[in-house]
Motif scaffolding. Sequence first.
Motif, mmCIF file in Angstrom:
data_model
loop_
_atom_site.group_PDB
_atom_site.id
_atom_site.type_symbol
_atom_site.label_atom_id
_atom_site.label_comp_id
_atom_site.label_asym_id
_atom_site.label_seq_id
_atom_site.Cartn_x
_atom_site.Cartn_y
_atom_site.Cartn_z
ATOM 1 N N SER A 135 0.829 -1.205 0.000
ATOM 2 C CA SER A 135 0.000 0.000 0.000
ATOM 3 C C SER A 135 0.865 1.258 0.000
ATOM 4 O O SER A 135 0.533 2.250 -0.656
ATOM 5 N N HIS A 136 1.981 1.233 0.717
ATOM 6 C CA HIS A 136 2.896 2.382 0.705
ATOM 7 C C HIS A 136 3.577 2.516 -0.658
ATOM 8 O O HIS A 136 3.826 3.637 -1.124
ATOM 9 N N LEU A 137 3.871 1.389 -1.279
ATOM 10 C CA LEU A 137 4.436 1.422 -2.624
ATOM 11 C C LEU A 137 3.426 2.028 -3.601
ATOM 12 O O LEU A 137 3.804 2.762 -4.527
ATOM 13 N N ALA A 138 2.152 1.739 -3.404
ATOM 14 C CA ALA A 138 1.099 2.317 -4.241
ATOM 15 C C ALA A 138 1.025 3.837 -4.058
ATOM 16 O O ALA A 138 0.817 4.577 -5.022
ATOM 17 N N ILE A 139 1.200 4.302 -2.824
ATOM 18 C CA ILE A 139 1.222 5.751 -2.569
ATOM 19 C C ILE A 139 2.387 6.391 -3.323
ATOM 20 O O ILE A 139 2.244 7.458 -3.941
ATOM 21 N N SER A 140 3.545 5.742 -3.276
ATOM 22 C CA SER A 140 4.708 6.253 -3.988
ATOM 23 C C SER A 140 4.466 6.310 -5.492
ATOM 24 O O SER A 140 4.844 7.283 -6.162
ATOM 25 N N ASP A 141 3.820 5.279 -6.043
ATOM 26 C CA ASP A 141 3.526 5.259 -7.479
ATOM 27 C C ASP A 141 2.574 6.388 -7.865
ATOM 28 O O ASP A 141 2.722 7.005 -8.931
ATOM 29 N N ILE A 142 1.594 6.676 -7.019
ATOM 30 C CA ILE A 142 0.669 7.776 -7.283
ATOM 31 C C ILE A 142 1.420 9.103 -7.294
ATOM 32 O O ILE A 142 1.205 9.955 -8.170
ATOM 33 N N LEU A 143 2.325 9.277 -6.351
ATOM 34 C CA LEU A 143 3.089 10.526 -6.273
ATOM 35 C C LEU A 143 3.996 10.695 -7.490
ATOM 36 O O LEU A 143 4.065 11.783 -8.073
ATOM 37 N N VAL A 144 4.689 9.629 -7.875
ATOM 38 C CA VAL A 144 5.622 9.708 -9.002
ATOM 39 C C VAL A 144 4.900 10.124 -10.275
ATOM 40 O O VAL A 144 5.330 11.045 -10.989
ATOM 41 N N THR A 145 3.793 9.476 -10.578
ATOM 42 C CA THR A 145 3.087 9.774 -11.823
ATOM 43 C C THR A 145 2.358 11.109 -11.765
ATOM 44 O O THR A 145 2.232 11.796 -12.779
ATOM 45 N N THR A 146 1.900 11.520 -10.580
ATOM 46 C CA THR A 146 1.211 12.806 -10.454
ATOM 47 C C THR A 146 2.187 13.970 -10.573
ATOM 48 O O THR A 146 1.824 15.043 -11.073
ATOM 49 N N ILE A 147 3.409 13.777 -10.130
ATOM 50 C CA ILE A 147 4.418 14.821 -10.213
ATOM 51 C C ILE A 147 4.816 15.101 -11.662
ATOM 52 O O ILE A 147 5.112 16.242 -12.030
ATOM 53 N N THR A 148 4.808 14.080 -12.505
ATOM 54 C CA THR A 148 5.308 14.229 -13.876
ATOM 55 C C THR A 148 4.219 14.252 -14.945
ATOM 56 O O THR A 148 4.312 15.017 -15.905
ATOM 57 N N ALA A 149 3.180 13.418 -14.808
ATOM 58 C CA ALA A 149 2.214 13.227 -15.888
ATOM 59 C C ALA A 149 1.389 14.478 -16.232
ATOM 60 O O ALA A 149 1.260 14.814 -17.417
ATOM 61 N N PRO A 150 0.785 15.193 -15.265
ATOM 62 C CA PRO A 150 -0.034 16.363 -15.634
ATOM 63 C C PRO A 150 0.746 17.415 -16.417
ATOM 64 O O PRO A 150 0.235 17.951 -17.418
ATOM 65 N N ASN A 151 1.958 17.708 -15.988
ATOM 66 C CA ASN A 151 2.770 18.681 -16.712
ATOM 67 C C ASN A 151 3.148 18.154 -18.094
ATOM 68 O O ASN A 151 3.215 18.908 -19.071
ATOM 69 N N MET A 152 3.370 16.831 -18.194
ATOM 70 C CA MET A 152 3.675 16.222 -19.478
ATOM 71 C C MET A 152 2.493 16.348 -20.436
ATOM 72 O O MET A 152 2.669 16.623 -21.638
#
Length: 320
Positions: A75-92
């Motif tokens: 579940s913590h790994l899932a939180i990290s995955d959400i953060l990683v993609t949210t930090i980069t994807a919207p701006n991309m």
Amino acid sequence: MGEKYSERKMETSAINVTRVTEFFLLGFQGSQFLRNVLFLLFLVVYNATICGNLLIITLVSTSKILHTPMYFFISHLAISDILVTTITAPNMLHILLNNGGTITLIGCITQFCFFCSSETFECLLAVMSYDRYVAICNPLRYSSIMTSDICIKYAAMSWLLGIFISLIVSITPSKLNFCGPNIIDHVFCDLVPLLDLACSDAFIVHLEIYVMGIPIVIIPTSIIVVSYTYIISTILRIPSSTGRQKAFSTCSSHLIVVIMFYWTMFCVYVLPTKGRSLSMSKTLSLLYTVFTPLINPIIYTFRNKDIKKAIQDIYYKHRI
């Protein structure tokens, strides 16, 4: 567009030295049709990533059968995955729609800081390897070793380590001078293309990267390799094929995630970049910023009987 933009948004100091205050991210250059296709693809992947990882977090927090150390870490790994993609994807996505986009120096450093913190947290994969080692090699002592307090401490240490290292490797680049080209041919503010534009000596930054590589790369990798060496050795000593298959199934999902994560990071940051095209570098970056966070919940969902059962229980509960 990039050449025209490079003439703007710069400041001239009292000693007549031009200082860059904004950068221009090129993203993926191409026809409008190609960029629209990529936009739709990344938008679907981003939404699927958020939904998939939120599903895992919800299942682990609500289903009693998933209240174990392994699923706590997942579940913590899932939180990290959400953060990683949210930090980069919207701006991309914004860059794809506008055929490029601007970002301030502070915004660029901030994006990298949060990105580095989330990626560094992936060292939790080493903790998960140790968890699988205890479960398979010392099953009778598992409950006494992997207590809830220990799991919370391991997760907290991973988060704090990620924040600490990201601050260190982000503060020094912010003090560099950028006075030349301000065009970053990348999809987000990664450290390597940013350092290529620095006018001042970036030796200290490179030294910090190598030093910080010990706690975030060498130590976790060593723990993973040693843990799975003992795990595989123990599994091979199990007399029955059914027992070996059952033992391996408990760690196969995690092993796949570990291989995917370290393979993509190795290709981007360790393999020599000489002779590699910029398009290839950007494509490899997408693997660990966009697609790996999507694949992780798919692997844990479709290869895990407990999560499948938790989904079925919720489905039948709401159906009734």
